[in-house]
Design an enzyme around this catalytic site. Structure first.
Site, short mmCIF file in Angstrom:
data_model
loop_
_atom_site.label_atom_id
_atom_site.label_comp_id
_atom_site.label_asym_id
_atom_site.label_seq_id
_atom_site.Cartn_x
_atom_site.Cartn_y
_atom_site.Cartn_z
N HIS A 136 0.83 -1.20 0.00
CA HIS A 136 0.00 0.00 0.00
C HIS A 136 0.86 1.24 0.00
O HIS A 136 2.04 1.21 0.33
CB HIS A 136 -0.92 0.02 1.23
N ASP A 138 0.47 4.91 1.97
CA ASP A 138 -0.34 5.51 3.04
C ASP A 138 -1.19 6.62 2.44
O ASP A 138 -0.66 7.50 1.77
CB ASP A 138 0.56 6.07 4.15
N HIS A 192 4.81 0.32 0.02
CA HIS A 192 5.51 -0.48 1.03
C HIS A 192 4.59 -1.55 1.60
O HIS A 192 3.39 -1.57 1.31
CB HIS A 192 6.05 0.43 2.14
N ARG A 202 6.87 -8.70 16.15
CA ARG A 202 7.43 -7.42 15.68
C ARG A 202 6.44 -6.32 16.03
O ARG A 202 5.23 -6.53 15.97
CB ARG A 202 7.67 -7.47 14.17
C1 LIG Z 1 -5.71 6.41 6.98
C2 LIG Z 1 -5.23 5.18 7.20
C3 LIG Z 1 -5.83 3.92 6.69
C4 LIG Z 1 -4.80 2.85 7.16
C5 LIG Z 1 -4.25 3.45 8.42
C6 LIG Z 1 -4.00 4.89 8.01
C7 LIG Z 1 -2.76 4.93 7.06
C8 LIG Z 1 -2.42 3.54 6.48
C9 LIG Z 1 -3.68 2.73 6.09
C10 LIG Z 1 -3.45 1.20 5.94
C11 LIG Z 1 -2.47 0.68 6.99
C12 LIG Z 1 -2.93 0.80 4.53
C13 LIG Z 1 -2.99 -0.74 4.35
C14 LIG Z 1 -4.43 -1.27 4.53
C15 LIG Z 1 -5.04 -0.88 5.91
C16 LIG Z 1 -6.53 -1.30 5.88
C17 LIG Z 1 -4.39 -1.70 7.03
O1 LIG Z 1 -3.69 -2.71 6.74
O2 LIG Z 1 -4.61 -1.37 8.21
C18 LIG Z 1 -4.90 0.67 6.08
C19 LIG Z 1 -5.38 1.40 7.35
C20 LIG Z 1 -6.88 1.37 7.59
O3 LIG Z 1 -7.68 1.60 6.65
O4 LIG Z 1 -7.24 1.12 8.75
O1 LIG Z 2 4.89 -2.00 10.47
C1 LIG Z 2 5.50 -1.47 9.51
O2 LIG Z 2 6.74 -1.51 9.39
C2 LIG Z 2 4.71 -0.72 8.44
C3 LIG Z 2 3.29 -0.45 8.85
C4 LIG Z 2 2.57 0.41 7.82
O3 LIG Z 2 2.98 0.54 6.68
C5 LIG Z 2 1.33 1.11 8.21
O4 LIG Z 2 0.85 0.88 9.35
O5 LIG Z 2 0.84 1.89 7.33
FE LIG Z 3 1.95 2.17 5.63
#
Ligand SMILES: C=C1C[C@]23C[C@H]1CC[C@H]2[C@]1(C)CCC[C@@](C)(C(=O)O)[C@H]1[C@@H]3C(=O)O
Ligand SMILES: O=C(O)CCC(=O)C(=O)O
Ligand SMILES: [Fe+2]
Length: 267
Positions: A136, A138, A192, A202
């Protein structure tokens, strides 16, 4: 951080994240990730800079988890204040690098309404069958990430995933989609992901800088001229955040999907 994640699931679910909201506890055991099961638990909460909401983080933990979490809340209140201050300094440098007044982006993010996220990745017996966090960018503006000593963060550069080795004396700072729109694509958000392993847990702390929700995201006039077209329509962070929480799970194409949705093109 372990003070929270080591609690029984029933205790953590006292602050369960509600559908469509970005704060609270979430994991593969709760409905939000029913489709793609990332191997992680998260705790997200809001940080508001400025005088109007002076202690949002501290109050969140006291109100949601009680008096015994007051010290925990104080630590993260101070941590978020430091991250906000660092973010504003980075915004000055980004402004200078773009030939914009150094105060321009700093003032844009003053009184920011940001998101703090604690990531906990348990060890996984079959780490190659899952991901801690999928690929993704951010959607936010700037991310300041603190990793613990365990490898896991990877960025996609030169057509391959490359590990960002943890450095206890440094933060990882990456551009998000909203700043990509503010810079009219002069800066690109970073693709990333986070992988897991079979040996050890982790943890990471991600501070996501976000403007006040009603701020209109559009590039400063210095970045536009007769030959440089607008890459994205005007939007507010509130609109974009709601899009990621209610309609579109953030991935590597979120901003384009959001722009197409705003201009009513089929996704
Ligand atoms: C605004 C946001 C949505 C998420 C948390 C913050 C910034 C990163 C986003 C996220 C981590 C990107 C990957 C998918 C996601 C659903 C996750 O894995 O948590 C995303 C977060 C979210 O929507 O809760
Ligand atoms: O845990 C990490 O190193 C990355 C987490 C991340 O990309 C996020 O929370 O948006
Ligand atoms: Fe991220």
């Amino acid at each position: 951080m372990s003070r929270f994640f080591d609690m029984p699931l029933s205790e953590k679910q006292r602050v369960l994240r509600k559908p469509g909201e970005s704060c609270g506890y979430a994991s593969s055991f709760t409905g939000r990730f029913s489709t793609k099961l990332p191997w992680k638990e998260t705790l997200s909460f809001r940080f508001c800079d400025g005088e109007t909401h002076p202690k949002t983080v501290q109050d969140y933990f006291s109100d949601a988890l009680g008096h015994e979490f007051e010290p925990f809340g104080k630590v993260y209140q101070e941590y978020c204040e430091a991250m906000s201050s660092l973010s504003l300094k980075i915004m000055e440098l980004l402004g200078l690098s773009l030939g914009v007044n150094r105060d321009y982006f700093r003032e844009f993010f003053e009184e920011n309404d940001s998101i703090m996220r604690l990531n906990y990745y348990p060890p996984c017996q079959k780490p190659d069958l899952t991901l801690g966090t999928g690929p993704h960018c951010d959607p936010t503006s700037l991310t300041i990430l603190h990793q613990d000593h365990v490898d896991g963060l990877q960025v996609f550069v030169e057509n391959q995933w490359r590990s960002i080795r943890p450095n206890p004396k440094a933060f990882v700072v990456n551009i998000g989609d909203t700043f990509m729109a503010l810079s009219n694509d002069r800066y690109k958000s970073c693709l990333h992901r986070a992988v897991v392993n079979s040996e050890s847990e982790r943890k990471s702390l991600a501070f996501f800088l976000c403007p006040k929700k009603d701020k209109v995201v559009k590039p400063p006039r210095e970045l536009l001229d007769s030959i440089t077209s607008r890459k994205y329509p005007d939007f507010t962070w509130a609109m974009f955040l709601e899009f990621t929480q209610k309609q579109y799970r953030a991935d590597m194409n979120t901003l384009q999907a959001f722009s197409d949705w705003l201009t009513n093109k089929p996704i």
